[in-house]
Design an enzyme around this catalytic site. Sequence first.
Site, short mmCIF file in Angstrom:
data_model
loop_
_atom_site.label_atom_id
_atom_site.label_comp_id
_atom_site.label_asym_id
_atom_site.label_seq_id
_atom_site.Cartn_x
_atom_site.Cartn_y
_atom_site.Cartn_z
N ALA A 181 0.93 -1.32 0.11
CA ALA A 181 0.25 0.37 -0.13
C ALA A 181 1.01 1.43 0.04
O ALA A 181 1.94 1.04 0.09
CB ALA A 181 -0.44 -0.07 0.87
N GLY B 290 0.36 -5.06 0.95
CA GLY B 290 -0.32 -5.14 -0.15
C GLY B 290 0.08 -5.36 -1.11
O GLY B 290 -1.11 -6.25 -1.90
N GLU C 286 -0.25 -9.21 -0.31
CA GLU C 286 -1.81 -9.56 -0.21
C GLU C 286 -2.05 -9.88 -1.31
O GLU C 286 -3.61 -10.37 -1.87
CB GLU C 286 -2.71 -8.29 0.70
CG GLU C 286 -2.08 -8.70 2.14
CD GLU C 286 -2.19 -7.12 2.88
OE1 GLU C 286 -1.83 -6.50 2.63
OE2 GLU C 286 -2.62 -7.58 4.49
N GLU D 244 4.91 -4.73 7.00
CA GLU D 244 4.14 -3.63 7.71
C GLU D 244 4.38 -3.08 8.99
O GLU D 244 4.77 -2.41 9.32
CB GLU D 244 2.55 -4.17 7.35
CG GLU D 244 2.31 -3.73 6.33
CD GLU D 244 1.97 -5.99 5.87
OE1 GLU D 244 3.27 -6.72 5.94
OE2 GLU D 244 0.69 -5.49 5.08
N1 CAA Z 1 4.62 3.18 -0.45
C1 CAA Z 1 5.13 4.69 -0.91
N2 CAA Z 1 6.74 4.81 -2.03
C2 CAA Z 1 7.19 3.36 -1.82
C3 CAA Z 1 6.19 2.24 -1.97
C4 CAA Z 1 5.18 1.76 -0.75
N3 CAA Z 1 5.06 1.01 -0.38
N4 CAA Z 1 7.33 1.41 -1.72
C5 CAA Z 1 8.59 2.37 -2.38
N5 CAA Z 1 8.35 3.38 -2.64
C6 CAA Z 1 8.64 4.37 -3.26
C7 CAA Z 1 10.12 4.63 -1.89
O1 CAA Z 1 9.22 5.91 -1.76
C8 CAA Z 1 10.98 5.55 -3.28
O2 CAA Z 1 10.14 6.33 -3.95
P1 CAA Z 1 11.42 7.71 -3.89
O3 CAA Z 1 11.99 7.80 -5.07
O4 CAA Z 1 10.40 9.28 -4.16
O5 CAA Z 1 12.33 7.76 -2.35
C9 CAA Z 1 10.74 4.49 -4.48
O6 CAA Z 1 8.99 3.86 -4.44
C10 CAA Z 1 11.81 3.27 -5.09
O7 CAA Z 1 12.29 2.99 -3.82
P2 CAA Z 1 13.32 2.88 -3.17
O8 CAA Z 1 14.22 3.94 -3.38
O9 CAA Z 1 12.78 2.43 -1.40
O10 CAA Z 1 13.91 1.38 -3.57
P3 CAA Z 1 14.67 0.30 -3.33
O11 CAA Z 1 14.93 -0.69 -4.15
O12 CAA Z 1 16.52 0.59 -1.89
O13 CAA Z 1 14.24 -1.10 -2.00
C11 CAA Z 1 11.95 -2.55 -1.30
C12 CAA Z 1 12.89 -1.40 -2.25
C13 CAA Z 1 12.88 -2.76 -0.18
C14 CAA Z 1 10.32 -2.50 -1.93
C15 CAA Z 1 11.94 -0.74 -0.36
O14 CAA Z 1 10.77 0.27 -1.58
C16 CAA Z 1 10.50 -1.00 1.13
O15 CAA Z 1 10.66 -1.53 1.86
N6 CAA Z 1 9.45 -0.56 0.39
C17 CAA Z 1 8.25 -0.54 1.00
C18 CAA Z 1 7.60 -1.94 1.28
C19 CAA Z 1 7.05 -1.67 2.45
O16 CAA Z 1 6.69 -1.88 3.60
N7 CAA Z 1 5.61 -2.09 1.80
C20 CAA Z 1 4.44 -2.42 2.88
C21 CAA Z 1 3.27 -1.49 2.76
S1 CAA Z 1 2.23 -0.94 3.92
C22 CAA Z 1 1.25 -1.59 3.35
O17 CAA Z 1 0.75 -2.86 2.02
C23 CAA Z 1 -0.60 -1.90 4.28
C24 CAA Z 1 -1.21 -3.56 3.87
O18 CAA Z 1 -1.12 -4.36 4.46
C25 CAA Z 1 -2.35 -2.77 2.93
#
Ligand code: CAA
Length: 257
Positions: free
Chosen positions: A65, A108, A111, A131
Amino acid sequence: MSFIKVTPEYRPQIALIELNRPKELNALNLELMGQLRDALQELDKNDTIRVIILTGNEKAFAAGADIKQMAGKSAIDMLNIDQFSTWDQIRKTRKPLIAAVSGFALGGGCELAMTCDMIVASETAKFGQPEIKIGVMPGAGGTQRLTRAIGKARAMEMVLTGEFISAYEAKAYGLVNKVVPVEVYLEEAVRLAQKIAAMSPIAARLAKEAVNRAFETHLDEGLHFERKNFYLTFASEDQKEGMQAFIEKRQPKYKGK
Ligand code: CAA
């Protein structure tokens, strides 16, 4: 602005939906999920389509998400936005839905893949429910579907540590149907879709309903409970800290408050 690309006749009787927010690793914002729901409902009504494939790109199926969209929200905002009603509608897609997953399928994203009926993964796919690392917990079925798919011990480890599993681990645990080289994962999903598209679409629909019935017995209560607790995490300081730390690219400092 369109966050998905829909190709209704990708192959005869097979539609393809591509998540298309590559710079954000296909983070699932509300608009994207609304567009996905609309596309699925449209394809469900289209008699020429028998199977639908949902994919991302090589680097990411979806990284979860959209954290930036959620970070500042209160528990009541989350309750009012009711983002998961869209997911409920997606879950009601009647036609067989195959996820073709490469790269990140996180939160998400994992999911959403599990909401599909089957998963074909590339060797580079990574599945996870991270998360917990941003101070919340799964909210779109992760604690329920992952546990049913891979068992309590593994699901608990993934949900409590936020660590990812590889495509081959996901296959060994029964989460995915097939693992193939990244060059051919979409083609492999097409091959599976073609086999299903060759069957009676009525039988396929009824069989899908029947399989899901077995899967979903007693699920509603769990999803309801999970959802409330997911919203409740937004009442904590740790959720604000976790999401803010993610956005500021620093380590979070949790207080357990
Ligand atoms: N939401 C918003 N933006 C996101 C994102 C997310 N879930 N995942 C990645 N992005 C964005 C980053 O902020 C980044 O944007 P900027 O270039 O503007 O900074 C861009 O995508 C590229 O990401 P990274 O630079 O972080 O890429 P990476 O290769 O270094 O890392 C990753 C990849 C490990 C997937 C890392 O991006 C990450 O940890 N993402 C979040 C994963 C996460 O926590 N997901 C769960 C979300 S909460 C949820 O899903 C709730 C639910 O159950 C519904």
